[in-house]
Design an enzyme around this catalytic site. Structure first.
Site, PDB file in Angstrom:
ATOM      1  N   SER A 126      -3.798 -11.516 -10.686  1.00  0.00           N
ATOM      2  CA  SER A 126      -4.215 -12.152 -11.936  1.00  0.00           C
ATOM      3  C   SER A 126      -4.799 -11.107 -12.889  1.00  0.00           C
ATOM      4  O   SER A 126      -4.597 -11.191 -14.106  1.00  0.00           O
ATOM      5  CB  SER A 126      -5.228 -13.264 -11.663  1.00  0.00           C
ATOM      6  OG  SER A 126      -6.305 -12.770 -10.914  1.00  0.00           O
TER       7      SER A 126
ATOM      8  N   ASP B 149       1.564  -3.745  -9.567  1.00  0.00           N
ATOM      9  CA  ASP B 149       1.246  -5.059 -10.134  1.00  0.00           C
ATOM     10  C   ASP B 149       1.564  -5.122 -11.627  1.00  0.00           C
ATOM     11  O   ASP B 149       2.169  -6.080 -12.111  1.00  0.00           O
ATOM     12  CB  ASP B 149      -0.238  -5.395  -9.897  1.00  0.00           C
ATOM     13  CG  ASP B 149      -0.574  -5.423  -8.414  1.00  0.00           C
ATOM     14  OD1 ASP B 149       0.360  -5.317  -7.598  1.00  0.00           O
ATOM     15  OD2 ASP B 149      -1.759  -5.535  -8.073  1.00  0.00           O
TER      16      ASP B 149
ATOM     17  N   HIS C  89       0.826  -1.211   0.000  1.00  0.00           N
ATOM     18  CA  HIS C  89       0.000   0.000   0.000  1.00  0.00           C
ATOM     19  C   HIS C  89       0.865   1.267   0.000  1.00  0.00           C
ATOM     20  O   HIS C  89       0.474   2.301   0.532  1.00  0.00           O
ATOM     21  CB  HIS C  89      -0.978   0.004   1.191  1.00  0.00           C
ATOM     22  CG  HIS C  89      -2.104  -0.966   0.995  1.00  0.00           C
ATOM     23  ND1 HIS C  89      -3.249  -0.649   0.301  1.00  0.00           N
ATOM     24  CD2 HIS C  89      -2.252  -2.257   1.364  1.00  0.00           C
ATOM     25  CE1 HIS C  89      -4.058  -1.708   0.266  1.00  0.00           C
ATOM     26  NE2 HIS C  89      -3.475  -2.697   0.898  1.00  0.00           N
TER      27      HIS C  89
HETATM   28  C1  GAF Z   1      -3.099  -4.203  -4.972  1.00  0.00           C
HETATM   29  C2  GAF Z   1      -2.905  -3.017  -5.901  1.00  0.00           C
HETATM   30  F1  GAF Z   1      -3.301  -3.324  -7.161  1.00  0.00           F
HETATM   31  C3  GAF Z   1      -1.470  -2.528  -5.900  1.00  0.00           C
HETATM   32  O1  GAF Z   1      -1.349  -1.366  -6.670  1.00  0.00           O
HETATM   33  C4  GAF Z   1      -0.961  -2.292  -4.475  1.00  0.00           C
HETATM   34  O2  GAF Z   1      -1.459  -1.084  -3.966  1.00  0.00           O
HETATM   35  C5  GAF Z   1      -1.306  -3.476  -3.578  1.00  0.00           C
HETATM   36  O3  GAF Z   1      -2.660  -3.860  -3.666  1.00  0.00           O
HETATM   37  C6  GAF Z   1      -0.999  -3.175  -2.132  1.00  0.00           C
HETATM   38  O4  GAF Z   1       0.354  -2.928  -1.969  1.00  0.00           O
HETATM   39  O5  GAF Z   1      -2.400  -5.317  -5.429  1.00  0.00           O
END
Ligand code: GAF
Length: 390
Positions: free
Chosen positions: A127, A172, A32
């Site tokens: 995913s 991600d 986060h």
């Molecule tokens: C999810 C979000 F898609 C990421 O961007 C990131 O904030 C994550 O939660 C928490 O670290 O995977």
């Protein structure tokens, strides 16, 4: 799984132009923090999405989700969020690509696509980002769009915001596209500069324990956390105008602006900001541990991250807390914490190879007894990011 090219041939009766493989991701530390201009330390893994694609010229997109046995056909123009969730990950990036390219000429006139994969959904392994990255990478290759990996990651992130409604950070998509074998990536989410670090665990491995809790709350609570952080940042900026982003804040300033007057500023906003500031600091220290080869110190920080995510950021759940607590005193577990957005999904653990079987078995038995749920164990290897399948 039958090879993706054969699947495509079966469905569409012609050979696809190309096929792409796009991985899910783990994140060692820095949770986060991506949407709070912090740092993250993810890697691409050996669980992936594959797509095969071929051009059409009739203005239609034919999409086949092989694992779900579903086919959806849509006109390529005037794309809007769809009622079927997986479709949004796909058309979300198509929309971004069209915005960028089709204003100049009518380059993309439709396509056929087959998708399959082995990333468990709702397990916190991204995913959805892997689907987005697979599709945008395939379109980039098919139409020679000359997009860089970073451009593709940013476009996929925008697709997730606009079509899936999750105001996610960049981690991600970035990790799925940029992964390298046996390396973790330290990403500065403010400047988007990044560096690769080899992950040499020697007698240890990364293992994920899947709670089997699907994070139903994740998207609404995720967006709320993001908002709370933005509100907290604004309050701090009122007193400290030099502060531009979270990284400029120290813990004293959080106490001063938010901690001392919680009745007015809100206890939640205080907790969220305290966590983010601490986590940003923690990731930077963890990377120093990594380069110094001090994985024990690194692992302690993973436990500290979990504590913060659970108590301050409040994105854990009893099952995740149970799994982390259960391994905390085990001398063969260097570090463990919940991973990803939270409210379910997996814990990430660094465990001594020789003890892995025993620890997994004992933990699975304890988990079953407590929650009447099987514990799914994924040993993970770190793999290359999104690429063309030969
Ligand atoms: C999810 C979000 F898609 C990421 O961007 C990131 O904030 C994550 O939660 C928490 O670290 O995977």
């Amino acid at each position: 799984m039958l090879a993706i090219r054969s699947q495509f041939l079966n469905h569409f009766n012609y050979v696809p132009s190309l096929a792409v493989k796009s991985p899910g991701r783990i994140n060692l530390i820095g949770e986060h923090t991506d949407y709070n201009h912090g740092f993250v330390l993810p890697a691409a893994i050996d669980k992936y999405i594959e797509v095969a694609i071929g051009k059409r010229t009739d203005g239609a997109i034919h999409m086949v989700a092989l694992d779900l046995g579903q086919t959806i056909i849509l006109p390529i123009h005037h794309l809007a969020p769809h009622a079927t969730p997986w479709v949004n990950y796909l058309i979300g990036v198509v929309h971004q690509v069209l915005e960028k390219t089709n204003t100049k000429d009518d380059l993309i006139k439709g396509f056929d696509i087959c998708i399959q994969g082995n990333i468990p959904s709702g397990a916190g392994l991204s995913s959805s980002a892997a689907v987005e990255c697979a599709v945008i990478f395939a379109l980039n290759e098919l139409y020679q769009l000359q997009l860089t990996k970073m451009e593709m990651a940013l476009m996929a992130q925008k697709a997730e915001h606009e079509f899936a409604g999750v105001k996610c950070g960049l981690m991600d998509m970035f990790a799925s596209l940029h992964g390298q074998k046996n390396k973790v990536i330290f990403l500065d989410c403010a400047s988007l500069a990044y560096a690769y670090y080899p992950l040499e665990l020697k007698d240890y491995s990364i293992v994920l324990f899947d709670t089997q809790i699907k994070h139903a709350l994740a998207s609404s609570e995720y967006n709320t956390r993001r908002l709370e952080c933005e509100q907290g940042l604004k309050m701090i900026q009122e007193k400290y105008p030099a502060v531009k982003i979270f990284r400029d804040i120290n813990t004293e300033q959080v106490e001063d602006c938010l901690g001392s007057n919680k009745a007015l500023t809100g206890v939640k906003i205080y907790q969220r900001c305290k966590y983010v500031v601490e986590e940003i600091e923690r990731v930077q220290l963890a990377v120093k541990d990594l380069t110094a080869g001090d994985m024990q110190a690194f692992g302690k920080k993973m436990f500290a991250t979990h504590e913060g995510l659970s108590k301050l950021y409040e994105v854990s759940c009893p099952e995740l807390d149970f799994l982390v607590e259960a391994v905390k005193q085990n001398e063969h577990v260097i570090g463990a914490r919940m991973m990803g957005g939270g409210f379910g999904g997996c814990t990430i653990n660094i465990i001594k190879n020789s003890e892995l079987d025993l620890i997994s078995k004992e933990l699975a038995a304890a988990y079953l007894k407590k929650y009447q749920k099987p514990l799914v164990v994924y040993p993970i290897s770190i793999e290359e990011g999104t690429h063309l399948l030969a």
